[in-house]
Design a protein around this motif. Sequence first.
Motif, PDB file in Angstrom:
ATOM      1  N   LEU A  49     141.095   4.267  -8.940  1.00 35.14           N
ATOM      2  CA  LEU A  49     139.734   4.193  -8.407  1.00 35.14           C
ATOM      3  C   LEU A  49     139.414   2.870  -7.725  1.00 35.14           C
ATOM      4  N   GLY A  50     140.192   1.844  -7.966  1.00 33.47           N
ATOM      5  CA  GLY A  50     139.886   0.543  -7.381  1.00 33.47           C
ATOM      6  C   GLY A  50     138.581  -0.004  -7.938  1.00 33.47           C
ATOM      7  N   ALA A  51     137.682  -0.441  -7.066  1.00 30.15           N
ATOM      8  CA  ALA A  51     136.421  -1.060  -7.501  1.00 30.15           C
ATOM      9  C   ALA A  51     135.592  -0.117  -8.374  1.00 30.15           C
ATOM     10  N   ALA A  52     135.588   1.156  -8.055  1.00 26.41           N
ATOM     11  CA  ALA A  52     134.819   2.126  -8.844  1.00 26.41           C
ATOM     12  C   ALA A  52     135.365   2.252 -10.263  1.00 26.41           C
ATOM     13  N   GLY A  53     136.609   1.855 -10.473  1.00 29.49           N
ATOM     14  CA  GLY A  53     137.231   1.939 -11.788  1.00 29.49           C
ATOM     15  C   GLY A  53     136.741   0.895 -12.768  1.00 29.49           C
ATOM     16  N   LYS A  54     135.926  -0.020 -12.295  1.00 27.04           N
ATOM     17  CA  LYS A  54     135.376  -1.050 -13.187  1.00 27.04           C
ATOM     18  C   LYS A  54     134.184  -0.529 -13.987  1.00 27.04           C
ATOM     19  N   ASP A  55     133.598   0.548 -13.547  1.00 25.35           N
ATOM     20  CA  ASP A  55     132.433   1.129 -14.227  1.00 25.35           C
ATOM     21  C   ASP A  55     132.899   1.965 -15.413  1.00 25.35           C
ATOM     22  N   THR A  56     132.745   1.430 -16.609  1.00 26.03           N
ATOM     23  CA  THR A  56     133.160   2.143 -17.825  1.00 26.03           C
ATOM     24  C   THR A  56     131.954   2.604 -18.650  1.00 26.03           C
ATOM     25  N   SER A  57     130.790   2.607 -18.042  1.00 25.14           N
ATOM     26  CA  SER A  57     129.605   3.111 -18.729  1.00 25.14           C
ATOM     27  C   SER A  57     129.840   4.570 -19.124  1.00 25.14           C
ATOM     28  N   PRO A  58     129.349   4.976 -20.295  1.00 27.09           N
ATOM     29  CA  PRO A  58     129.528   6.382 -20.682  1.00 27.09           C
ATOM     30  C   PRO A  58     128.651   7.348 -19.876  1.00 27.09           C
ATOM     31  N   ILE A  59     127.806   6.816 -19.025  1.00 25.34           N
ATOM     32  CA  ILE A  59     126.910   7.664 -18.234  1.00 25.34           C
ATOM     33  C   ILE A  59     127.648   8.119 -16.978  1.00 25.34           C
ATOM     34  N   PRO A  60     127.854   9.427 -16.825  1.00 24.68           N
ATOM     35  CA  PRO A  60     128.579   9.931 -15.659  1.00 24.68           C
ATOM     36  C   PRO A  60     127.849   9.613 -14.355  1.00 24.68           C
ATOM     37  N   SER A  61     128.612   9.384 -13.318  1.00 26.55           N
ATOM     38  CA  SER A  61     128.040   9.141 -11.993  1.00 26.55           C
ATOM     39  C   SER A  61     127.413  10.421 -11.460  1.00 26.55           C
ATOM     40  N   GLU A  62     126.376  10.257 -10.658  1.00 24.33           N
ATOM     41  CA  GLU A  62     125.772  11.410  -9.979  1.00 24.33           C
ATOM     42  C   GLU A  62     126.766  11.950  -8.967  1.00 24.33           C
ATOM     43  N   ARG A  63     126.891  13.252  -8.886  1.00 20.58           N
ATOM     44  CA  ARG A  63     127.812  13.881  -7.951  1.00 20.58           C
ATOM     45  C   ARG A  63     127.087  14.106  -6.623  1.00 20.58           C
TER      46      ARG A  63
ATOM     47  N   PRO B 199     139.069   9.116  -4.801  1.00 20.11           N
ATOM     48  CA  PRO B 199     140.307   9.840  -4.487  1.00 20.11           C
ATOM     49  C   PRO B 199     140.485  11.070  -5.394  1.00 20.11           C
ATOM     50  N   CYS B 200     139.575  11.253  -6.343  1.00 20.51           N
ATOM     51  CA  CYS B 200     139.741  12.282  -7.383  1.00 20.51           C
ATOM     52  C   CYS B 200     140.042  13.685  -6.850  1.00 20.51           C
ATOM     53  N   PRO B 201     139.314  14.197  -5.860  1.00 20.37           N
ATOM     54  CA  PRO B 201     139.634  15.561  -5.408  1.00 20.37           C
ATOM     55  C   PRO B 201     141.089  15.714  -4.958  1.00 20.37           C
TER      56      PRO B 201
ATOM     57  N   MET C   2     139.674   9.313 -19.913  1.00 19.98           N
ATOM     58  CA  MET C   2     139.336   9.425 -21.340  1.00 19.98           C
ATOM     59  C   MET C   2     137.959   8.834 -21.610  1.00 19.98           C
ATOM     60  N   GLY C   3     136.951   9.676 -21.408  1.00 21.49           N
ATOM     61  CA  GLY C   3     135.579   9.280 -21.710  1.00 21.49           C
ATOM     62  C   GLY C   3     135.094   8.110 -20.883  1.00 21.49           C
ATOM     63  N   ARG C   4     135.525   8.049 -19.639  1.00 22.39           N
ATOM     64  CA  ARG C   4     135.155   6.989 -18.690  1.00 22.39           C
ATOM     65  C   ARG C   4     135.629   5.607 -19.134  1.00 22.39           C
ATOM     66  N   MET C   5     136.673   5.559 -19.949  1.00 22.97           N
ATOM     67  CA  MET C   5     137.270   4.271 -20.307  1.00 22.97           C
ATOM     68  C   MET C   5     138.265   3.827 -19.242  1.00 22.97           C
ATOM     69  N   ARG C   6     138.529   4.719 -18.271  1.00 26.80           N
ATOM     70  CA  ARG C   6     139.394   4.434 -17.131  1.00 26.80           C
ATOM     71  C   ARG C   6     140.842   4.184 -17.522  1.00 26.80           C
ATOM     72  N   GLU C   7     141.301   4.914 -18.520  1.00 29.84           N
ATOM     73  CA  GLU C   7     142.698   4.815 -18.955  1.00 29.84           C
ATOM     74  C   GLU C   7     143.518   5.850 -18.175  1.00 29.84           C
ATOM     75  N   VAL C   8     144.255   6.735 -18.839  1.00 22.34           N
ATOM     76  CA  VAL C   8     145.080   7.726 -18.123  1.00 22.34           C
ATOM     77  C   VAL C   8     144.169   8.648 -17.307  1.00 22.34           C
ATOM     78  N   CYS C   9     144.516   8.805 -16.056  1.00 22.09           N
ATOM     79  CA  CYS C   9     143.764   9.656 -15.131  1.00 22.09           C
ATOM     80  C   CYS C   9     143.550  11.043 -15.734  1.00 22.09           C
ATOM     81  N   GLY C  10     142.341  11.559 -15.622  1.00 25.11           N
ATOM     82  CA  GLY C  10     142.034  12.885 -16.146  1.00 25.11           C
ATOM     83  C   GLY C  10     142.865  13.982 -15.503  1.00 25.11           C
TER      84      GLY C  10
ATOM     85  N   ARG D 250     141.586   3.503 -13.668  1.00 24.72           N
ATOM     86  CA  ARG D 250     140.973   2.298 -13.090  1.00 24.72           C
ATOM     87  C   ARG D 250     141.764   1.787 -11.888  1.00 24.72           C
ATOM     88  N   GLU D 251     143.069   1.964 -11.924  1.00 20.61           N
ATOM     89  CA  GLU D 251     143.901   1.526 -10.804  1.00 20.61           C
ATOM     90  C   GLU D 251     143.763   2.476  -9.615  1.00 20.61           C
TER      91      GLU D 251
END
Length: 162
Positions: free
Chosen positions: A115-129, A138-140, A56-64, A112-113
């Motif tokens: 993603l582990g460590a990556a789940g701490k990043d809640t910046s609204p700026i999407p990560s580079e793919r 683990p997303c794919p 939800m908008g990189r807030m790391r709540e319910v998995c997309g 966030r759970e």
Amino acid sequence: MEENTAAASGEKGRAARALFEQGANCAQAVLGAYAEELGLSRETAMMLASPFGGGMGRMREVCGAVSGMLMVAGLKYGYADVKDREAKKRTYRMVQELAGKFREENGSIVCRELLGAAGKDTSPIPSERTAQYYKKRPCPCLIEFAANLLASYRPEESEEKE
């Protein structure tokens, strides 16, 4: 019968994973894999699911992937009559079953759970793919699992358990 073949072959999961690898967020990937079947344009599916990426908008709540799975489930098996309490009950049972199976297999439904460590990043700026991005996440696999879980889901089997 056709859906069982699709579920067995993992067709929906592969389609969802491919959308993610093309840049879709997790929710867009799952809903997008089902868009045509649901009578949605790809554009409508992508726009509808766009706020749900990153938990939800990189807030790391319910998995997309879970959000996308539940959007598809609602469109396939949900209800529109707000006064139909039985339909609401069936829908909530379906949500709990699907989310429960996802959690059982993957350990959580919370971004966030997962993603582990990556789940701490809640910046609204999407990560580079980048290639590294896909290796670390683990997303794919989660997207593929969610899309395939839904392809094999049979709500009538839940009703029989009552």
